[in-house]
Design an enzyme around this catalytic site. Structure first.
Site, short mmCIF file in Angstrom:
data_model
loop_
_atom_site.label_atom_id
_atom_site.label_comp_id
_atom_site.label_asym_id
_atom_site.label_seq_id
_atom_site.Cartn_x
_atom_site.Cartn_y
_atom_site.Cartn_z
N SER A 1 0.83 -1.20 0.00
CA SER A 1 0.00 0.00 0.00
C SER A 1 0.87 1.26 0.00
O SER A 1 0.58 2.23 -0.72
CB SER A 1 -0.94 -0.01 1.20
OG SER A 1 -0.25 -0.32 2.40
N LYS B 1 0.56 -9.95 7.90
CA LYS B 1 0.80 -8.57 8.31
C LYS B 1 -0.55 -8.00 8.74
O LYS B 1 -1.52 -8.02 7.98
CB LYS B 1 1.37 -7.73 7.17
CG LYS B 1 1.55 -6.25 7.55
CD LYS B 1 1.95 -5.39 6.37
CE LYS B 1 2.06 -3.92 6.78
NZ LYS B 1 2.36 -3.02 5.64
#
Length: 318
Positions: free
Chosen positions: A54, A178
């Protein structure tokens, strides 16, 4: 079973883009600056790099650029004497076929793991069974071992349950997760699980938030994939090492200042990370639309104090 990435601090590196030739142009890859930043992180104690997540503006990078970026950085790491340095490649697609394609490109370009973002487009009607089947279909065909990426903030508030993680942990090609959210209960349930499939040598749990690093490590987390470490790598690594050595007074001191600095990342995302990299490290980068480069002087004033504190800490570390 595929081995997870080694424990430690990883950086979700921004993708560096050069200034376009015209106002209508698309900023191109800046491979020179990308390499400088990556080598700086590696020499500062960072355990590995996460590209095209991201923070890497993955949704704005073409598959051709993915290949170019990953292969170039792998080659430069090898030239610098860092052969085999851990590189994790992110994906942020909604479809199984697109994800497999990106994972294959990433493997061919030198990545060792994939970080697969949960598909949030249909979040309001996705079931946990659907998520398990989606990830299983990808893991069955992925040429890379994968980590599950749980980031509700960019996935339409999609939530993966602890039971879903537990079920997926038994897949031989799924080796970790994550977690980029504030739910320490989920971190604890995964990182402290007594199940054999979630043993730390089979399934590594990383936080995506450096402001949680100390507590996450105490419940068995493997480390962090942390945006602030793109600007202050030595400081975040020192926080990790102090916690692992049970030097809690030092760890608490560092955790407090890191937590304040992380506000820049939480509040402004990749734009804030790139602004910090430019102002602190001197490496500039454009963003690709719809992101617009820069915070401006007025908004930056909100962060000057803590950034100056972090700079003093960083410069005092070797």
């Amino acid at each position: 079973m595929a081995a997870p990435p080694p424990p430690g601090i990883y950086v979700p590196v921004p993708t560096f883009f050069s200034k376009p030739d015209s106002e209508e142009g698309i900023p191109g890859l800046d491979l020179v600056t990308q390499t400088k930043h990556g080598l700086h992180l590696a020499s500062s104690g960072i355990r590995g790099l996460v590209l095209l997540g991201s923070t890497g503006e993955a949704i704005a990078v073409t598959n051709s650029e993915r290949k170019t970026l990953l292969s170039h950085l792998r080659q430069e790491m090898d030239k610098a004497g860092r052969k085999g340095y851990p590189i994790i490649a992110g994906t942020a697609t909604q479809g199984i076929e697109d994800t497999i394609t990106q994972l294959q490109i990433s493997k061919d370009a030198g990545a060792q793991w994939g970080l697969v973002l949960a598909p949030g487009f249909f979040a309001t009607c996705i079931t946990q069974e659907g998520l398990k089947n989606w990830y299983t279909a990808i893991a069955n065909r992925s040429p890379l071992p994968i980590l599950l990426y749980h980031y509700p903030g960019v996935s339409n508030s999609l939530v993966l349950s602890a039971a879903t993680f537990t079920a997926l942990s038994s897949h031989p090609n799924i080796c970790g997760a994550k977690l980029s959210h504030g739910d320490l209960s989920l971190h604890t349930q995964l990182a402290s699980s007594p199940l054999p499939s979630m043993a730390h040598d089979k399934f590594a749990t990383f936080t995506g938030l450096g402001q949680q690093l100390l507590p996450v490590l105490t419940v068995g987390g493997a480390g962090a994939i942390d945006g602030l470490a793109a600007i202050f790598p030595k400081t975040v690594v020192q926080l990790y090492e102090s916690t692992k050595k049970e030097n809690l007074a030092e760890a608490r001191r560092l955790q407090e200042i890191v937590a304040r600095g992380e506000g820049l990342v939480v509040g402004h995302g990749v734009v804030g990370v790139k602004e910090g990299v430019r102002r602190v490290l001197g490496w500039d980068s454009e963003c690709r639309l719809p992101l617009v480069k820069g915070l401006g002087e007025e908004r930056w004033k909100d962060w000057e104090g803590v950034v100056e504190e972090l700079e003093r800490v960083e410069k005092g570390l070797r």
